[in-house]
Write a protein that holds these residues in place. Sequence first.
Motif, mmCIF file in Angstrom:
data_model
loop_
_atom_site.group_PDB
_atom_site.id
_atom_site.type_symbol
_atom_site.label_atom_id
_atom_site.label_comp_id
_atom_site.label_asym_id
_atom_site.label_seq_id
_atom_site.Cartn_x
_atom_site.Cartn_y
_atom_site.Cartn_z
ATOM 1 N N GLU A 192 0.815 -1.226 0.000
ATOM 2 C CA GLU A 192 0.000 0.000 0.000
ATOM 3 C C GLU A 192 0.844 1.269 0.000
ATOM 4 O OE1 GLU A 192 -3.260 0.507 -0.361
ATOM 5 O OE2 GLU A 192 -3.581 -1.632 -0.610
ATOM 6 N N SER A 193 2.115 1.185 0.343
ATOM 7 C CA SER A 193 2.953 2.387 0.408
ATOM 8 C C SER A 193 3.123 3.048 -0.956
ATOM 9 C CB SER A 193 4.320 2.050 0.998
ATOM 10 O OG SER A 193 4.963 1.080 0.199
ATOM 11 N N THR A 194 3.021 2.272 -2.032
ATOM 12 C CA THR A 194 3.150 2.849 -3.376
ATOM 13 C C THR A 194 1.799 3.248 -3.965
ATOM 14 O OG1 THR A 194 3.102 0.616 -4.321
ATOM 15 C CG2 THR A 194 5.271 1.589 -3.922
ATOM 16 N N ASN A 195 0.723 2.773 -3.371
ATOM 17 C CA ASN A 195 -0.610 3.034 -3.915
ATOM 18 C C ASN A 195 -0.972 4.518 -3.972
ATOM 19 O OD1 ASN A 195 -3.432 3.061 -4.495
ATOM 20 N ND2 ASN A 195 -3.554 0.948 -3.822
ATOM 21 N N PRO A 196 -0.706 5.315 -2.913
ATOM 22 C CA PRO A 196 -1.034 6.739 -3.008
ATOM 23 C C PRO A 196 -0.364 7.435 -4.185
ATOM 24 C CG PRO A 196 -0.615 6.145 -0.731
ATOM 25 C CD PRO A 196 -0.243 4.958 -1.566
ATOM 26 N N LEU A 197 0.866 7.039 -4.510
ATOM 27 C CA LEU A 197 1.558 7.654 -5.640
ATOM 28 C C LEU A 197 0.889 7.292 -6.960
ATOM 29 C CD1 LEU A 197 5.241 7.124 -4.466
ATOM 30 C CD2 LEU A 197 4.010 9.294 -4.616
ATOM 31 N N SER A 232 9.365 9.122 -10.033
ATOM 32 C CA SER A 232 10.640 8.766 -9.404
ATOM 33 C C SER A 232 10.431 8.206 -8.002
ATOM 34 C CB SER A 232 11.552 9.997 -9.330
ATOM 35 O OG SER A 232 11.846 10.471 -10.618
ATOM 36 N N LEU A 233 9.548 8.848 -7.240
ATOM 37 C CA LEU A 233 9.249 8.345 -5.899
ATOM 38 C C LEU A 233 8.607 6.966 -5.962
ATOM 39 C CD1 LEU A 233 7.854 11.576 -4.173
ATOM 40 C CD2 LEU A 233 9.973 10.359 -3.613
ATOM 41 N N PHE A 234 7.724 6.759 -6.933
ATOM 42 C CA PHE A 234 7.072 5.455 -7.076
ATOM 43 C C PHE A 234 8.095 4.356 -7.351
ATOM 44 C CE2 PHE A 234 5.374 2.113 -9.785
ATOM 45 C CZ PHE A 234 4.368 1.614 -8.978
ATOM 46 N N GLY A 250 4.988 15.466 -12.247
ATOM 47 C CA GLY A 250 4.767 14.109 -12.740
ATOM 48 C C GLY A 250 6.031 13.274 -12.680
ATOM 49 N N ASP A 251 7.161 13.891 -13.049
ATOM 50 C CA ASP A 251 8.448 13.177 -12.984
ATOM 51 C C ASP A 251 8.808 12.837 -11.542
ATOM 52 O OD1 ASP A 251 8.693 13.397 -15.714
ATOM 53 O OD2 ASP A 251 9.977 15.176 -15.644
ATOM 54 N N GLY A 295 12.481 -0.431 -3.350
ATOM 55 C CA GLY A 295 12.925 -0.574 -1.965
ATOM 56 C C GLY A 295 11.991 -1.393 -1.102
ATOM 57 N N LEU A 296 10.693 -1.146 -1.220
ATOM 58 C CA LEU A 296 9.741 -1.826 -0.343
ATOM 59 C C LEU A 296 9.144 -3.074 -0.979
ATOM 60 C CD1 LEU A 296 7.901 1.211 1.270
ATOM 61 C CD2 LEU A 296 9.566 -0.304 2.329
ATOM 62 N N ARG A 297 8.586 -2.933 -2.167
ATOM 63 C CA ARG A 297 7.911 -4.094 -2.762
ATOM 64 C C ARG A 297 8.882 -5.192 -3.172
ATOM 65 N NH1 ARG A 297 2.442 -3.833 -5.963
ATOM 66 N NH2 ARG A 297 1.227 -2.505 -4.590
#
Length: 200
Positions: free
Chosen positions: A133-138, A161-163, A156-157, A169-171
């Motif tokens: 879920e940590s990537t879902n908001p992005l 990049s954060l996604f 947008g970039d 890192g997490l998934r």
Amino acid sequence: MVSIILQVICSFLVWLSLYSGFWCWNKHRTLEWSCRMITLMHGLIVTFLSGYIALIDGPWPLTHAGHPNTAHQVRLMCLTLGYFLFDLSWCIYFKSEGSLMLSHHMLSICGTAFVLMLGKSATEVNAVLFVSESTNPLLQVRWFLRDMGHYHNFLGDLVDSLFVTLFLGLRIIGGAWIIHSVMTSPKTIWMIKVSPGGKQ
């Protein structure tokens, strides 16, 4: 068990009410816009709560896989299960997703419900929720930027990049670490050992 069922029903009704509120306040937007607002809210809330439970409140998922569920874990599972039921209902009603995504929703619902009924292994499911879920908001912010025509710029970039950073890192790394701890845990039953890999 009655308490858990009531919490799940309340969670479903809260998400449904929030969706109705967003739809009423933003009738100039599409129905998907309101649904994605709920998805964004759920992603932010669950990322914060699951991160707090896994990293601060405990137990640590890499050493306590298969242990009994804590009260905080049960509340989070009920909150999430209510959301999953809302989202699945929305997808079926509006025919917005294909069979693959609907199957993913069903797997998430069955896995979460099973852990609640079993009374243990919420530790590893909580960790899986955190990394997924940590990537879902992005993803939702990306959709909103596209919808408003603001995606093709620096913002947008930055979101992309954060996604990618969080995804790797997490998934990928964190998810593999969690799967290893679940697979090697003697307390985790085989049905749970199968589900975290599917949820990733």
